[in-house]
Design a protein around this motif. Structure first.
Motif, mmCIF file in Angstrom:
data_model
loop_
_atom_site.group_PDB
_atom_site.id
_atom_site.type_symbol
_atom_site.label_atom_id
_atom_site.label_comp_id
_atom_site.label_asym_id
_atom_site.label_seq_id
_atom_site.Cartn_x
_atom_site.Cartn_y
_atom_site.Cartn_z
ATOM 1 N N ASP A 203 -23.748 7.589 34.539
ATOM 2 C CA ASP A 203 -23.707 8.955 34.023
ATOM 3 C C ASP A 203 -23.534 9.966 35.144
ATOM 4 O O ASP A 203 -22.757 10.915 35.033
ATOM 5 N N ASP A 227 -27.598 -1.715 22.371
ATOM 6 C CA ASP A 227 -27.593 -0.537 21.500
ATOM 7 C C ASP A 227 -28.808 -0.531 20.567
ATOM 8 O O ASP A 227 -29.410 0.520 20.313
ATOM 9 N N VAL A 242 -26.508 8.360 25.132
ATOM 10 C CA VAL A 242 -25.572 7.830 24.147
ATOM 11 C C VAL A 242 -25.763 6.320 24.095
ATOM 12 O O VAL A 242 -26.362 5.735 24.998
ATOM 13 N N SER A 245 -23.631 0.789 24.978
ATOM 14 C CA SER A 245 -22.343 0.101 24.917
ATOM 15 C C SER A 245 -21.192 1.037 25.266
ATOM 16 O O SER A 245 -20.096 0.573 25.621
ATOM 17 N N THR A 246 -21.429 2.352 25.197
ATOM 18 C CA THR A 246 -20.411 3.331 25.572
ATOM 19 C C THR A 246 -19.942 3.130 27.004
ATOM 20 O O THR A 246 -18.789 3.429 27.344
ATOM 21 N N TYR A 247 -20.832 2.618 27.842
ATOM 22 C CA TYR A 247 -20.515 2.493 29.269
ATOM 23 C C TYR A 247 -19.774 1.199 29.600
ATOM 24 O O TYR A 247 -19.173 1.098 30.677
ATOM 25 N N LYS A 250 -16.306 1.390 30.713
ATOM 26 C CA LYS A 250 -16.110 2.193 31.929
ATOM 27 C C LYS A 250 -16.117 1.330 33.184
ATOM 28 O O LYS A 250 -15.695 1.782 34.255
ATOM 29 N N GLN A 269 -13.320 -5.727 23.657
ATOM 30 C CA GLN A 269 -14.424 -4.796 23.892
ATOM 31 C C GLN A 269 -14.067 -3.688 24.871
ATOM 32 O O GLN A 269 -14.589 -2.568 24.767
#
Length: 317
Positions: A203, A227, A242, A245-247, A250, A269
């Motif tokens: 982040d 999650d 958030v 799994s959003t990361y 990245k 994924q």
């Protein structure tokens, strides 16, 4: 179609009595007081790697320090001297084969200040493309506040970092049956990736380019449980606002999954643009011939070229 490999290794040998790596008359690699080990000749001789690459149609390889050179047990001063000599020799050897190789740096991570200085020197003076670091530093996690200046320098230089398993968690239980390499290494990079996520590093530095080897370890397959924990428990929410799994998309990943279904799941994924071909050459636990794995699994030159483009973008080739 030619293949760009983002995960190879090399061990440069410096002929100094204090240098911790040496090769005996039988070609065995000796690291300090550890028993001599048999290694693939390509680990010590880049001409051997070139021969193998040409046979396989691998046009270019990113060379990272041999994992045996992650010597975080050295003192800071010893590590600084070792890493400088290692990187100078690495750059010298790679320059003999500019058509085939680029290199990343070995860093004295026990001293954040020294690691920052050596990374800058290697990128700006030696032309290296990034660095390889261990997944922990003798137990210190990669989200430790003392490492913030290091991550700041990585972002400033805009270079990728290959995060390589070292000192895997639970090592005392992994001594039998080759479990340390078989499952320990994959768990270790998963753990380190989670520390970067839940410790707030991803982040705080959203442009970080972290490569998780071995197909991401178990990270892409843990998304649902991560999650769920974030939703029902408070501790995972401390630095993460958030779903975790959003990361996962990245990070960047190599293709070393050793099974077609796992490779396709990884791509499903994170997307093709976060994946590049990796071989872990010249070690035997990597992918000895991507023509028989990822090339067949994709069965599409355009998709393979997207993997190559991921490599070009990451390492500015």
């Amino acid at each position: 179609m030619a293949i760009i490999d983002i995960h190879g290794h090399f061990m440069p040998i410096v002929n100094e009595p204090w240098y911790p790596a040496s090769v005996d008359e039988a070609g065995m690699l000796k690291m300090g007081n550890r028993p001599a080990m048999k290694v693939n000749p390509g680990l010590l001789d880049l001409s051997k790697q070139v021969e193998a690459m040409e046979k396989l149609g691998v046009s270019f390889r990113i060379l990272h320090p041999a994992p045996q050179s992650i010597l975080y047990n050295l003192s800071a001063d010893e590590s600084i001297r070792f890493c400088r000599a290692f990187n100078d020799k690495m750059a010298e050897e790679v320059k003999k084969y500019p058509k085939y190789f680029a290199a990343t740096a070995n860093l004295p991570m026990m001293s954040t200040e020294a690691a920052v200085a050596e990374l800058a020197r290697c990128v700006q003076e030696l032309g290296m493309k990034g660095a390889q670091i261990g997944s922990n530093i003798m137990g210190k996690e990669l989200d430790d506040p003392s490492l913030i200046p290091f991550w700041e320098k990585v972002v400033e230089l805009d270079v990728p970092i290959l995060m390589h398993s070292t000192n895997p968690a639970g090592g005392e239980r992994l001594r039998d049956f080759y479990l340390a390499n078989m499952i320990g290494n994959r768990f270790e990079v998963t753990l380190a990736s989670c520390r970067l996520i839940f410790g707030g590093i991803m982040d705080r530095f959203p442009t970080l380019k972290i490569i998780v080897g071995q197909g991401g370890g178990y990270l892409p397959y843990a998304a649902g449980r991560m999650d769920h924990a974030w939703r029902v428990e408070e501790a995972p929410k401390k630095n993460v606002k958030v779903p975790p799994s959003t990361y996962i998309p990245k990070f960047y990943y190599d293709s070393i999954t050793q099974r077609e279904s796992e490779f396709h799941y990884l791509v499903s994924q994170v997307g093709l643009d976060q994946v590049a071909v990796g071989m872990d050459a010249p070690y035997d636990m990597g992918d000895p011939n991507p023509n028989e794995t990822v090339v067949k699994w994709l069965n599409d030159d355009a998709k393979l070229e997207r993997l190559n483009n991921t490599a070009r973008r990451l390492f500015k080739l």
